[in-house]
Structures are given as C-alpha cells and as structure tokens.
Design a protein around this motif. Structure first.
Motif, PDB file in Angstrom:
ATOM      1  N   TYR A 140      -9.727   7.742  -6.598  1.00 18.15           N
ATOM      2  CA  TYR A 140     -10.499   8.282  -7.711  1.00 18.15           C
ATOM      3  C   TYR A 140     -10.975   7.177  -8.647  1.00 18.15           C
ATOM      4  CZ  TYR A 140      -9.204  12.957  -6.214  1.00 18.15           C
ATOM      5  OH  TYR A 140      -9.069  14.110  -5.484  1.00 18.15           O
ATOM      6  N   MET A 141     -10.152   6.149  -8.848  1.00 21.26           N
ATOM      7  CA  MET A 141     -10.607   5.028  -9.677  1.00 21.26           C
ATOM      8  C   MET A 141     -11.782   4.313  -9.022  1.00 21.26           C
ATOM      9  SD  MET A 141      -7.171   3.333 -11.349  1.00 21.26           S
ATOM     10  CE  MET A 141      -6.200   3.288  -9.836  1.00 21.26           C
ATOM     11  N   ASN A 142     -11.703   4.114  -7.709  1.00 19.61           N
ATOM     12  CA  ASN A 142     -12.814   3.483  -7.003  1.00 19.61           C
ATOM     13  C   ASN A 142     -14.051   4.380  -6.998  1.00 19.61           C
ATOM     14  OD1 ASN A 142     -11.848   0.877  -6.052  1.00 19.61           O
ATOM     15  ND2 ASN A 142     -10.380   2.031  -4.847  1.00 19.61           N
ATOM     16  N   ALA A 143     -13.844   5.694  -6.936  1.00 18.49           N
ATOM     17  CA  ALA A 143     -14.976   6.617  -7.009  1.00 18.49           C
ATOM     18  C   ALA A 143     -15.692   6.497  -8.352  1.00 18.49           C
ATOM     19  CB  ALA A 143     -14.505   8.051  -6.776  1.00 18.49           C
ATOM     20  N   ALA A 144     -14.920   6.330  -9.438  1.00 19.82           N
ATOM     21  CA  ALA A 144     -15.529   6.145 -10.759  1.00 19.82           C
ATOM     22  C   ALA A 144     -16.360   4.866 -10.795  1.00 19.82           C
ATOM     23  CB  ALA A 144     -14.447   6.115 -11.835  1.00 19.82           C
ATOM     24  N   VAL A 145     -15.839   3.793 -10.183  1.00 13.27           N
ATOM     25  CA  VAL A 145     -16.598   2.540 -10.096  1.00 13.27           C
ATOM     26  C   VAL A 145     -17.860   2.748  -9.265  1.00 13.27           C
ATOM     27  CG1 VAL A 145     -16.542   0.182  -9.185  1.00 13.27           C
ATOM     28  CG2 VAL A 145     -14.577   1.080 -10.444  1.00 13.27           C
ATOM     29  N   ASP A 146     -17.747   3.537  -8.198  1.00 11.22           N
ATOM     30  CA  ASP A 146     -18.916   3.800  -7.335  1.00 11.22           C
ATOM     31  C   ASP A 146     -20.024   4.532  -8.086  1.00 11.22           C
ATOM     32  OD1 ASP A 146     -17.669   2.576  -5.211  1.00 11.22           O
ATOM     33  OD2 ASP A 146     -16.921   4.443  -4.338  1.00 11.22           O
TER      34      ASP A 146
END
Length: 207
Positions: free
Chosen positions: A79-85
């Motif tokens: 989810y953190m990487n999704a926010a960055v994406d």
C-alpha cells in the motif's frame, strides 16, 4: 531496584552541533549509496520479491482493486508503494509530448500480472520510485541504529554502529530493491527506539 540505562546520552563535553553535522553527513552518504542503485537492472527485474511487492502495488493502482490478492508478505509495503505509484503516475502525466516516460492514462501502464512475463514493466520508473522509498527506509534504519546505540553506549559507539550499517553491502543492496525486509526492519527499530526513550524518560521523571 531497577537498573539504570547503561549510558546517558547527554554526555558532558560533547559538541551537539558537530555531532548533528556528522550525523547529517552520514545519513546523506547512506541515502546516496542506496539511491544510486535504484535504477539497476531496469527495465528488467532480478529479485524475486519485486513482482510481488512493487508489481502488485502498481496493479492495484491500474485496476482500482485495492485487494492485493497475495498475502505471503505483509501488505503494508504494497500500500505504501501504491501511494508512491499514484504520485508517480501524476508526474508521468505531466511529461511533455514525446517524452519516453509519458503516460496519458492508466491503460498505458502494463506490468505483471497484466503480462505473463513478470520480470519486466512498461514504465520502469515506477520501480525506481518504489526503490527510492525503500532507500528512505534503509536510511531511516541507519538513523535509528545511531539513536539506539547513542542511548545505550554513547556517541562513539553510535557513529561506529551507524557507519557500519550505512556501508554494509547486503543492507545497501536490499535497500535499493522493493522487498519487505528493510521497511520491516525499520519499523522494528522504531519500536525499540521508542521503548528506550520511554524507559529513559520514565526513569528521569521518577527521580
């Protein structure tokens, strides 16, 4: 009778300003060592974890389905990487016409499991940004290592421990990928540091 912590970080004779400058320099070196490797191997992936962490994070963004459908690892990093994406997608949309990284819609972005081959991606910069997030976690781990050693053993041990971790090849390598290990390690050290600070403040207030 409870034992005191081995070392009081407020050691007389130390220069707080010089210590802060040394710490900032150490953290910058740690971050640069990790960030410099964020583009290695792209547009191909060479680590087992990345399709399952970065790939599934990006898939959540492109599909609108925020269920990763894979729970062998903790999903917080996904989810953190999704926010960055999401942030990176808007950055791509703002690129000028003809730019290699241009994306006009989510349909332009392909990654596994959109394609059968899981170790490539249409826009590798998504992985580079995710790796930079891991690099920040890795640098945070160096800072927390310094803090914990500072509380327990003093400034010399703190800089020795943090310096060794900052340049440790295996930690640098994993901080330049998108695995779960480095963020989890950073979270564990955060709990340890917070516990030490709580114990220290409790002992100080009870005197």
């Amino acid at each position: 009778m409870s034992a005191a912590l081995p070392h009081d970080p407020a050691t007389p004779g130390q220069s707080p300003r010089r210590e802060r400058l040394l710490l900032v320099a150490l953290l910058l070196v740690a971050l640069l060592l990790r960030a410099a490797r964020a583009g290695e191997g792209l547009p191909y992936l060479h680590h087992w974890d990345e399709p399952h962490t970065a790939g599934r994070a990006l898939r959540m963004v492109t599909s609108g389905d925020f269920n990763p459908h894979w729970f062998h690892y903790g999903t917080a990093t996904m989810y953190m990487n999704a926010a960055v994406d999401v942030l990176h997608y808007f950055w791509l949309c703002g690129q000028p016409e003809g730019a290699p990284a241009l994306a006009r819609s989510l349909a332009d972005i392909h990654t596994w499991p959109d394609d059968n081959w899981r170790y490539s991606i249409s826009h590798p910069s998504f992985y580079a940004w995710n790796r930079l997030l891991t690099a920040l976690f890795g640098t945070g781990t160096v800072l927390l290592t310094w803090h914990i050693a500072r509380v327990l053993l003093g400034p010399l041990a703190a800089f020795l421990a943090a310096g060794l971790l900052a340049a440790l090849p295996v930690h640098v390598a994993h901080s330049a990928l998108v695995p779960t290990d480095v963020p989890v390690g950073c979270c564990v050290l955060t709990v340890i540091a917070a516990t030490l600070d709580f114990v220290r403040s409790s002992r100080t207030s009870s005197r």
